[in-house]
Enzyme design. Structure first.
Site, mmCIF file in Angstrom:
data_model
loop_
_atom_site.group_PDB
_atom_site.id
_atom_site.type_symbol
_atom_site.label_atom_id
_atom_site.label_comp_id
_atom_site.label_asym_id
_atom_site.label_seq_id
_atom_site.Cartn_x
_atom_site.Cartn_y
_atom_site.Cartn_z
ATOM 1 N N HIS A 8 17.878 -15.959 -7.835
ATOM 2 C CA HIS A 8 16.828 -15.053 -7.351
ATOM 3 C C HIS A 8 16.150 -14.339 -8.530
ATOM 4 O O HIS A 8 14.932 -14.175 -8.552
ATOM 5 C CB HIS A 8 17.431 -14.005 -6.414
ATOM 6 C CG HIS A 8 18.097 -14.569 -5.194
ATOM 7 N ND1 HIS A 8 19.457 -14.513 -5.008
ATOM 8 C CD2 HIS A 8 17.592 -15.188 -4.099
ATOM 9 C CE1 HIS A 8 19.767 -15.068 -3.863
ATOM 10 N NE2 HIS A 8 18.661 -15.498 -3.279
ATOM 11 N N GLN B 92 16.714 -18.601 11.562
ATOM 12 C CA GLN B 92 16.912 -19.845 10.821
ATOM 13 C C GLN B 92 18.374 -20.284 10.775
ATOM 14 O O GLN B 92 18.706 -21.285 10.149
ATOM 15 C CB GLN B 92 16.351 -19.739 9.407
ATOM 16 C CG GLN B 92 17.147 -18.856 8.465
ATOM 17 C CD GLN B 92 16.393 -18.633 7.163
ATOM 18 O OE1 GLN B 92 15.351 -18.001 7.135
ATOM 19 N NE2 GLN B 92 16.907 -19.182 6.078
ATOM 20 N N LYS C 65 15.833 -25.322 -5.570
ATOM 21 C CA LYS C 65 17.167 -25.557 -5.004
ATOM 22 C C LYS C 65 17.028 -25.964 -3.538
ATOM 23 O O LYS C 65 17.738 -26.836 -3.052
ATOM 24 C CB LYS C 65 17.988 -24.270 -5.124
ATOM 25 C CG LYS C 65 19.171 -24.201 -4.203
ATOM 26 C CD LYS C 65 20.429 -24.005 -4.979
ATOM 27 C CE LYS C 65 21.657 -24.163 -4.154
ATOM 28 N NZ LYS C 65 21.588 -23.664 -2.799
HETATM 29 P P1 AMP Z 1 17.824 -17.289 -0.192
HETATM 30 O O1 AMP Z 1 18.120 -15.861 -0.473
HETATM 31 O O2 AMP Z 1 19.005 -18.183 -0.226
HETATM 32 O O3 AMP Z 1 16.957 -17.459 1.044
HETATM 33 O O4 AMP Z 1 16.919 -17.784 -1.400
HETATM 34 C C1 AMP Z 1 15.740 -17.124 -1.747
HETATM 35 C C2 AMP Z 1 15.003 -17.948 -2.768
HETATM 36 O O5 AMP Z 1 15.811 -18.105 -3.927
HETATM 37 C C3 AMP Z 1 14.646 -19.346 -2.263
HETATM 38 O O6 AMP Z 1 13.327 -19.661 -2.666
HETATM 39 C C4 AMP Z 1 15.665 -20.210 -2.958
HETATM 40 O O7 AMP Z 1 15.231 -21.544 -3.173
HETATM 41 C C5 AMP Z 1 15.816 -19.479 -4.275
HETATM 42 N N1 AMP Z 1 17.091 -19.820 -4.924
HETATM 43 C C6 AMP Z 1 18.338 -19.701 -4.410
HETATM 44 N N2 AMP Z 1 19.260 -20.160 -5.280
HETATM 45 C C7 AMP Z 1 18.572 -20.575 -6.375
HETATM 46 C C8 AMP Z 1 18.949 -21.164 -7.614
HETATM 47 N N3 AMP Z 1 20.219 -21.409 -7.920
HETATM 48 N N4 AMP Z 1 17.976 -21.456 -8.504
HETATM 49 C C9 AMP Z 1 16.668 -21.218 -8.209
HETATM 50 N N5 AMP Z 1 16.247 -20.674 -7.052
HETATM 51 C C10 AMP Z 1 17.179 -20.360 -6.149
#
Ligand code: AMP
Length: 282
Positions: free
Chosen positions: A35, A59, A149
């Protein structure tokens, strides 16, 4: 750093920001270096950076997954403050899903809706589109930062933006990994000491796919690659080679310029996804 809980307060604040483009990073909290890289990408583009923290119930196809989702608001705000995020939006469910405010967008996803993650997580992408469309409506950013990711999510949101004519640039950000190669995820905290020493094998498998791609047929490469994950606590859901542009599943990649390998694996009761470009570019 400003913190907002309502759409009205957020809008009143953002309406006065005109010197910089607004960069938006939607998250579900439990923030980590992945993040952080998205926030940094927004700052590097010179944006007034808004992050949202919202665990979107629509979701989750599995209720227990929603209940188990880590909630670490204090640590998240601390991380955002220290990295220099400008504003954080933490709405309640009732603020996002005000009556009639958040329809599931009508988007033709074609095969994207029901293959890979779409096949294993029914209704997941409808929920993702619903929340991202609503957040975009509330934040109204110029640039939206999302991670590779979640490659299928990224591709679907790109399609949604195009089909609905939403005026926002989608900026894809590369996967951030642990030193072992494991893609960083909020779910990694649930990996136990039995599986933890072995989860680097997901990355190793994808890297093997990259090294070997083009040297044998895709079915032969898949057969060899999956053997690397042949441990009792791993259960492979899929390993596929995809056209990086539209994520169609390939059985022969010879005449496709850009190819990505993507996988989902259960490590005991933790579901992990990862992907790697094996040919060309995104
Ligand atoms: P989430 O909180 O899991 O919904 O993720 C929020 C954002 O962070 C999304 O756009 C994910 O693709 C991105 N994200 C999560 N993990 C990673 C990672 N390891 N590297 C890059 N982006 C990430």
């Amino acid at each position: 750093m400003f913190l907002f809980k309502t759409e009205l307060a957020l809008r009143q604040h953002l309406d006065n920001i005109s010197s910089k483009p607004i960069g938006f990073v939607p998250t579900m909290g439990a923030l980590h270096k992945g993040h952080e890289s998205l926030i940094q990408a927004s700052k590097d583009r010179g944006c007034y950076t808004v992050a949202s923290i919202f665990v979107n119930p629509t979701q989750f196809n599995d209720k227990s997954d929603l209940e188990k989702y880590p909630r670490t608001m204090d640590a998240d705000l601390d991380l955002l403050y220290h990295i220099g995020c400008d504003a954080v939006f933490c709405p309640e469910v009732s603020e996002v899903y005000k009556e009639g405010k958040a329809p599931v967008p009508s988007v033709d996803l074609g095969h994207l809706g029901n293959t890979l993650e779409g096949a294993f997580r029914k209704g997941h992408f409808e929920g993702v589109m619903q929340v991202v469309a609503r957040l975009l409506e509330m934040v109204s950013p110029q640039i939206l930062f999302m991670g590779q990711k979640d490659l299928q999510q990224l591709t679907i949101i790109q399609r949604m933006i195009q089909q609905l004519g939403i005026e926002v640039e989608l900026a894809p950000c590369p996967i951030v990994r642990e030193s072992s190669g494991l893609a960083i995820s909020s779910r990694n905290a649930r990996l136990d000491e039995v599986v933890l020493p072995h989860v680097h094998l997901l990355h190793d498998t994808l890297f093997y796919c990259k090294q070997q791609f083009g040297k044998m047929t895709i079915p032969a490469l898949k057969e060899q690659a999956v053997q690397k994950l042949d441990l009792p606590f791993f259960k492979l859901e899929y390993l596929e080679f995809l056209n990086a542009q539209d994520l169609t599943i390939l059985s022969n990649g010879a005449d496709v310029d850009n190819v990505v390998a993507a996988m989902a694996v259960w490590a005991k009761d933790v579901r992990l996804i990862d992907n790697m470009l094996v040919k060309g570019k995104f």
